[in-house]
Every structure is written in C-alpha cells, then in structure tokens.
Design a protein around this motif. Structure first.
Motif, PDB file in Angstrom:
ATOM      1  N   SER A  39       0.832  -1.215   0.000  1.00  9.87           N
ATOM      2  CA  SER A  39       0.000   0.000   0.000  1.00  9.87           C
ATOM      3  C   SER A  39       0.865   1.263   0.000  1.00  9.87           C
ATOM      4  N   MET A 151      -0.927  -7.564   7.630  1.00  8.66           N
ATOM      5  CA  MET A 151      -1.023  -8.730   6.734  1.00  8.66           C
ATOM      6  C   MET A 151      -2.081  -9.726   7.204  1.00  8.66           C
ATOM      7  N   ILE A 173      -7.358 -14.756  -5.521  1.00  9.28           N
ATOM      8  CA  ILE A 173      -6.597 -14.173  -6.641  1.00  9.28           C
ATOM      9  C   ILE A 173      -5.526 -13.263  -6.065  1.00  9.28           C
ATOM     10  N   GLY A 176       0.500 -12.706  -2.790  1.00 10.92           N
ATOM     11  CA  GLY A 176       1.553 -12.032  -2.050  1.00 10.92           C
ATOM     12  C   GLY A 176       1.238 -12.255  -0.575  1.00 10.92           C
ATOM     13  N   VAL A 178      -0.587 -10.658   1.530  1.00  8.15           N
ATOM     14  CA  VAL A 178      -1.995 -10.484   1.876  1.00  8.15           C
ATOM     15  C   VAL A 178      -2.806 -11.706   1.411  1.00  8.15           C
ATOM     16  N   GLY A 179      -2.646 -12.065   0.146  1.00  7.15           N
ATOM     17  CA  GLY A 179      -3.392 -13.210  -0.384  1.00  7.15           C
ATOM     18  C   GLY A 179      -3.040 -14.506   0.334  1.00  7.15           C
ATOM     19  N   VAL A 197      -4.160 -18.164  -6.876  1.00 10.88           N
ATOM     20  CA  VAL A 197      -3.707 -17.627  -8.167  1.00 10.88           C
ATOM     21  C   VAL A 197      -2.486 -16.741  -7.970  1.00 10.88           C
ATOM     22  N   GLY A 198      -1.360 -17.149  -8.547  1.00 12.81           N
ATOM     23  CA  GLY A 198      -0.128 -16.354  -8.486  1.00 12.81           C
ATOM     24  C   GLY A 198       0.791 -16.793  -9.595  1.00 12.81           C
ATOM     25  N   ARG A 200       4.702 -16.603  -8.776  1.00 11.10           N
ATOM     26  CA  ARG A 200       6.052 -16.839  -8.239  1.00 11.10           C
ATOM     27  C   ARG A 200       6.075 -18.126  -7.405  1.00 11.10           C
ATOM     28  N   TYR A 218      -1.474 -17.289 -13.358  1.00  7.12           N
ATOM     29  CA  TYR A 218      -2.192 -16.380 -14.259  1.00  7.12           C
ATOM     30  C   TYR A 218      -1.388 -16.048 -15.506  1.00  7.12           C
ATOM     31  N   TYR A 267      -5.822  -2.901  -3.040  1.00  7.21           N
ATOM     32  CA  TYR A 267      -5.803  -1.428  -3.080  1.00  7.21           C
ATOM     33  C   TYR A 267      -5.616  -1.072  -4.543  1.00  7.21           C
ATOM     34  N   GLY A 293     -13.180  -3.915   1.233  1.00 10.66           N
ATOM     35  CA  GLY A 293     -13.038  -3.289   2.541  1.00 10.66           C
ATOM     36  C   GLY A 293     -11.606  -3.090   2.993  1.00 10.66           C
ATOM     37  N   LEU A 294     -11.474  -2.050   3.802  1.00  9.40           N
ATOM     38  CA  LEU A 294     -10.213  -1.792   4.503  1.00  9.40           C
ATOM     39  C   LEU A 294     -10.134  -2.754   5.684  1.00  9.40           C
TER      40      LEU A 294
HETATM   41  P1  NDP Z   1       1.840  -8.342  -3.751  1.00  4.86           P
HETATM   42  O1  NDP Z   1       2.173  -7.410  -4.844  1.00  4.86           O
HETATM   43  O2  NDP Z   1       2.948  -8.936  -2.948  1.00  4.86           O
HETATM   44  O3  NDP Z   1       0.960  -9.545  -4.298  1.00  4.86           O
HETATM   45  C1  NDP Z   1       0.083  -9.396  -5.372  1.00  4.86           C
HETATM   46  C2  NDP Z   1      -0.293 -10.763  -5.889  1.00  4.86           C
HETATM   47  O4  NDP Z   1      -1.143 -10.601  -7.019  1.00  4.86           O
HETATM   48  C3  NDP Z   1       0.876 -11.607  -6.354  1.00  4.86           C
HETATM   49  O5  NDP Z   1       0.633 -12.948  -6.015  1.00  4.86           O
HETATM   50  C4  NDP Z   1       0.829 -11.430  -7.854  1.00  4.86           C
HETATM   51  O6  NDP Z   1       1.395 -12.525  -8.570  1.00  4.86           O
HETATM   52  C5  NDP Z   1      -0.654 -11.386  -8.099  1.00  4.86           C
HETATM   53  N1  NDP Z   1      -1.028 -10.750  -9.352  1.00  4.86           N
HETATM   54  C6  NDP Z   1      -0.488  -9.663  -9.937  1.00  4.86           C
HETATM   55  N2  NDP Z   1      -1.106  -9.378 -11.097  1.00  4.86           N
HETATM   56  C7  NDP Z   1      -2.081 -10.315 -11.237  1.00  4.86           C
HETATM   57  C8  NDP Z   1      -3.061 -10.571 -12.230  1.00  4.86           C
HETATM   58  N3  NDP Z   1      -3.178  -9.798 -13.307  1.00  4.86           N
HETATM   59  N4  NDP Z   1      -3.892 -11.607 -12.054  1.00  4.86           N
HETATM   60  C9  NDP Z   1      -3.805 -12.384 -10.962  1.00  4.86           C
HETATM   61  N5  NDP Z   1      -2.891 -12.218  -9.990  1.00  4.86           N
HETATM   62  C10 NDP Z   1      -2.039 -11.180 -10.125  1.00  4.86           C
HETATM   63  O7  NDP Z   1       0.845  -7.535  -2.802  1.00  4.86           O
HETATM   64  P2  NDP Z   1       0.456  -7.721  -1.261  1.00  4.86           P
HETATM   65  O8  NDP Z   1       0.089  -9.124  -0.991  1.00  4.86           O
HETATM   66  O9  NDP Z   1       1.484  -7.078  -0.411  1.00  4.86           O
HETATM   67  O10 NDP Z   1      -0.846  -6.789  -1.192  1.00  4.86           O
HETATM   68  C11 NDP Z   1      -1.987  -7.092  -1.977  1.00  4.86           C
HETATM   69  C12 NDP Z   1      -2.877  -5.873  -2.090  1.00  4.86           C
HETATM   70  O11 NDP Z   1      -3.509  -5.611  -0.832  1.00  4.86           O
HETATM   71  C13 NDP Z   1      -2.129  -4.593  -2.449  1.00  4.86           C
HETATM   72  O12 NDP Z   1      -2.891  -3.867  -3.397  1.00  4.86           O
HETATM   73  C14 NDP Z   1      -2.088  -3.850  -1.135  1.00  4.86           C
HETATM   74  O13 NDP Z   1      -1.946  -2.466  -1.327  1.00  4.86           O
HETATM   75  C15 NDP Z   1      -3.432  -4.213  -0.584  1.00  4.86           C
HETATM   76  N6  NDP Z   1      -3.625  -4.013   0.838  1.00  4.86           N
HETATM   77  C16 NDP Z   1      -4.895  -3.686   1.232  1.00  4.86           C
HETATM   78  C17 NDP Z   1      -5.199  -3.512   2.551  1.00  4.86           C
HETATM   79  C18 NDP Z   1      -6.612  -3.319   2.973  1.00  4.86           C
HETATM   80  O14 NDP Z   1      -6.832  -2.963   4.126  1.00  4.86           O
HETATM   81  N7  NDP Z   1      -7.613  -3.556   2.154  1.00  4.86           N
HETATM   82  C19 NDP Z   1      -4.142  -3.532   3.566  1.00  4.86           C
HETATM   83  C20 NDP Z   1      -2.864  -3.987   3.072  1.00  4.86           C
HETATM   84  C21 NDP Z   1      -2.624  -4.181   1.749  1.00  4.86           C
HETATM   85  P3  NDP Z   1       2.967 -12.839  -8.720  1.00  4.86           P
HETATM   86  O15 NDP Z   1       3.733 -11.812  -7.955  1.00  4.86           O
HETATM   87  O16 NDP Z   1       3.098 -14.209  -8.141  1.00  4.86           O
HETATM   88  O17 NDP Z   1       3.256 -12.812 -10.180  1.00  4.86           O
END
Ligand code: NDP
Ligand code: ZN
Length: 352
Positions: A39, A151, A173, A176, A178-179, A197-198, A200, A218, A267, A293-294
């Motif tokens: 974020s 997290m 989906i 990272g 969070v997921g 879905v990832g 890495r 993906y 986000y 949601g947050l």
């Molecule tokens: P990461 O960037 O570490 O993880 C994102 C994941 O999404 C990775 O597994 C990535 O795959 C995958 N991904 C990327 N593009 C695609 C796509 N087109 N289709 C499917 N999967 C895809 O992020 P974080 O886990 O750190 O955070 C996730 C989100 O949560 C962020 O947007 C963050 O800002 C938000 N967040 C929201 C909060 C809330 O309160 N709602 C609080 C904290 C965070 P890979 O890397 O394997 O290729």
C-alpha cells in the motif's frame, strides 16, 4: 527525530521532525520491528490517494510504549505492543454503524501513512491507546508479530468479506503476503477446495502450506478458463481478490456461481472504473455480491489475531523472507517492496 518519509508523489527520503507528544488518551511508541507494505508503494509511486508532503511512511509495527497520556489505563512505558495499521477514533457515528475503518470519513480510520505520520519514525503517536493497542506476549517473536497489524488482519478480512462457509470452493486471486493470509483465512473458515492464483514459485509453495489445494498461474492463460476447466464448468463459490487490478473484478464475476460473494482487499492504485460484465453478472440479477473493505484495526481485533498466533493456529512468520536490522535499513526494505524480486514475500526491519 528521524523518519523515512514520502516527500511528494514519487519521492521518498529521510527527514527530521519533532518527537510527537501524547494527548490525554494517547501513547508514544518506539518501534521494535516494522515492515513496509505494498500500500505504501501505491500511495507513493502511483499517487493513489493524492499528494502528501513530508509524511513519515509505514503502518506495520510492533513497539515499546515510551510515554502515555494522563487518561490511559491499560498501558505504561516499557510495555511491548502490537499497533494496528488501522487506529480509529472510536467515538464516531461510523463506529456505531459498525464500520470503524471509516471513523470520521471514508478510510479515515487508516491514519498512519495516510493522514498522519506513520511508524517509520524513531517514535510515533497512537491515538486512543486503550482502544488501539494490544499487549504483545513475549513468546511471539518480533518477525511474526509484525505480520499481525496489517497482513493477517487484511488477508483474513478478504476471507471474511467473501463470506466463506464450510466446504466452499474458493479462489484467492493474488498470493503475495496479503493473499497468502487470505488462503490461511479461507482454510480456517472451513473452505473445501482452495485455488490460489499467483506466479512466483515461492509464493505458490507457501500457499500450499497455508491450505491451498490447487495453484493457478495467471501467466499460463486466462484464469477464468483455468478455473472453469478445473471445476467442470461450475466455477467457484467464493472469490477473494488480493492482487491484480481493475480488470480482476470481471474475472471474479465470470468464475463465480450465482448466489455468491467476492471479497476484495486489493488497493486499486490505478484506473477510473471497474468493469462488471453484464451478462455474467446475471444481467444485474445474479446475486453475485461484491464487497470491498479496509482491514479491521483496533485492540480487540489485534488480541484475536495474537491468539491465533500464540496458540499456533497460524504461523505468519512463513511470510517473512527478508530480515534487516537497524533503522537505516528501512529504506532498503521499502525499495524491495517496490521492486518485488522473485524470492520476496515480505521484508521486516528489526529495531530492537
Ligand atoms: P503483492 O504485490 O505482494 O501480491 C500481489 C499478488 O497478485 C501476487 O501474487 C501477484 O502474482 C498477483 N497478481 C499480480 N497481477 C495479477 C493478475 N493480473 N492476475 C492475478 N494475480 C495477479 O501484494 P500484497 O500481498 O502485499 O498486497 C496485496 C494488495 O492488498 C495490495 O494492493 C495492497 O496495497 C493491498 N492491501 C490492502 C489492505 C486493505 O486494508 N484492504 C491492507 C494492506 C494491503 P505474482 O507476484 O506471483 O506474479
Ligand atoms: Zn498496508
């Protein structure tokens, strides 16, 4: 005091600020461990919530209380605490409506690195300490503990928003940090089959450890087609979105059954609109519910998550791939979060 800050959109650096002082209900905390968040990257480099000048970054910390206001009852200097990313004003109408995350306005319960200085300073200010801090048991290591404030609460909230029930087939989906916590959350809420879905490998391996039964890459083709093929055309009961972009919602709507829930915690840093496919959304009548949601914050939420770690229901330390020591390394950890090398899930900086 020194802090690592957003200077303006696209620019970060070290700045000097006055040490904060507590109001009667507040606390001043010295961080013992901090972690950067994706974020922060959306905020700084995509300017996703608008301009911010010289705002200290960071909202994931565990720390030691150094000072409390005259009305604080349950915390004193020297106490080790978990500090939630979301620290609401508890005396607001939004709290009475059941949405503390929006106390005082949309997203306004999120203060650190949004509307006030965050936790990447030598000290930081916590409003309403009795309602927003939680005691950190000495048995939980700092690396694991600092995964609780954001997290764990966010990933689990994705699973909560998706309304997961016993035996549901779920697709998460984005895996990272969070997921991955959403996978763990789906598992705890009783999901049957869990697609993760990832792309890495390291994230996929950890997803399996947290309870995923199937991995979908993906980058190997449309995820909707992959999910429909794997489920004999039926699709899934619930979707958690923890990655992707504005186009991911269309995929979620297409892969989910009628009478279902999509929980989004991603986000969305870019794009003006989210497209919902008319036909697959049951021409407006498919009972495919989309929630976003947050993450929940506050003391009680933290205490519950602390219990999940303390009683070994969840081990969030699997998320921690990079450990740094010393205040100056906050910058290095932060830039790792921007660059996302293949072996990175979450970096942590230990300051104790
Ligand atoms: P990461 O960037 O570490 O993880 C994102 C994941 O999404 C990775 O597994 C990535 O795959 C995958 N991904 C990327 N593009 C695609 C796509 N087109 N289709 C499917 N999967 C895809 O992020 P974080 O886990 O750190 O955070 C996730 C989100 O949560 C962020 O947007 C963050 O800002 C938000 N967040 C929201 C909060 C809330 O309160 N709602 C609080 C904290 C965070 P890979 O890397 O394997 O290729
Ligand atoms: Zn965050």
């Amino acid at each position: 005091m020194k802090g690592f800050a957003m200077l303006s959109i696209g620019k970060v650096g070290w700045i000097e600020k006055e040490k904060p002082a507590p109001g009667p209900f507040d606390a001043i905390v010295r961080p013992l461990a901090v972690a950067p968040c994706t974020s922060d990257i959306h905020t700084v480099f995509e300017g996703a919530i608008g301009e911010r000048h010289n705002m200290i970054l960071g909202h994931e910390a565990v720390g030691e209380v150094v000072e409390v206001g005259s009305e604080v009852k349950d915390f004193k200097p020297g106490d080790r605490v978990v500090v939630p990313a979301i620290t609401p004003d508890w005396r607001t109408s939004e709290v009475q409506r059941g949405y503390h995350q929006h106390s005082g306005g949309m997203l306004a319960g999120w203060k650190f690195s949004n509307v006030k200085d965050g936790v990447f300073g030598e000290f930081f200010h916590v409003n309403d300490a009795d309602m927003n801090l939680a005691h950190l048991p000495k048995e939980i290591p700092l690396e694991a503990a600092v995964m609780i404030p954001d997290m764990m609460t966010t990933g689990f909230h994705g699973a909560e928003l998706a309304n997961i029930k016993l035996g549901d087939t779920v697709c998460v989906i984005g895996i990272g940090p969070v997921g991955l916590m959403s996978v763990a959350g789906a598992n705890h809420l009783g999901a049957g089959r869990i697609f993760a879905v990832g792309s890495r490998k390291h994230c996929c391996d950890i997803a399996l450890e947290y309870g995923a039964t199937d991995i979908i890459n993906y980058k190997n083709g449309d995820i909707v087609e992959q999910i429909l093929k794997a489920t004999d055309g039926k699709g899934v009961d619930k979707v958690v979105i923890a990655g992707g972009d504005v186009h991911t919602f269309a995929q979620a709507v297409k892969m989910i059954k009628p009478g279902s829930d999509i929980g989004n915690v991603n986000y969305l840093g870019e794009g003006d609109n989210i497209d919902i496919p008319r036909s697959e959304w049951g021409v407006g009548m498919g009972h495919k519910h989309i929630h976003g949601g947050l993450c929940p914050g506050g003391r009680l939420r933290m205490e519950r998550l602390i219990d999940l770690v303390f009683y070994k229901r969840v081990d969030p330390s699997k998320l921690v791939t990079h450990v740094f020591r010393g205040f100056d390394n906050i910058e290095k950890a932060f830039m790792l979060m921007k660059d996302k090398p293949k072996d990175l899930i979450k970096p942590v900086v230990i300051l104790a």
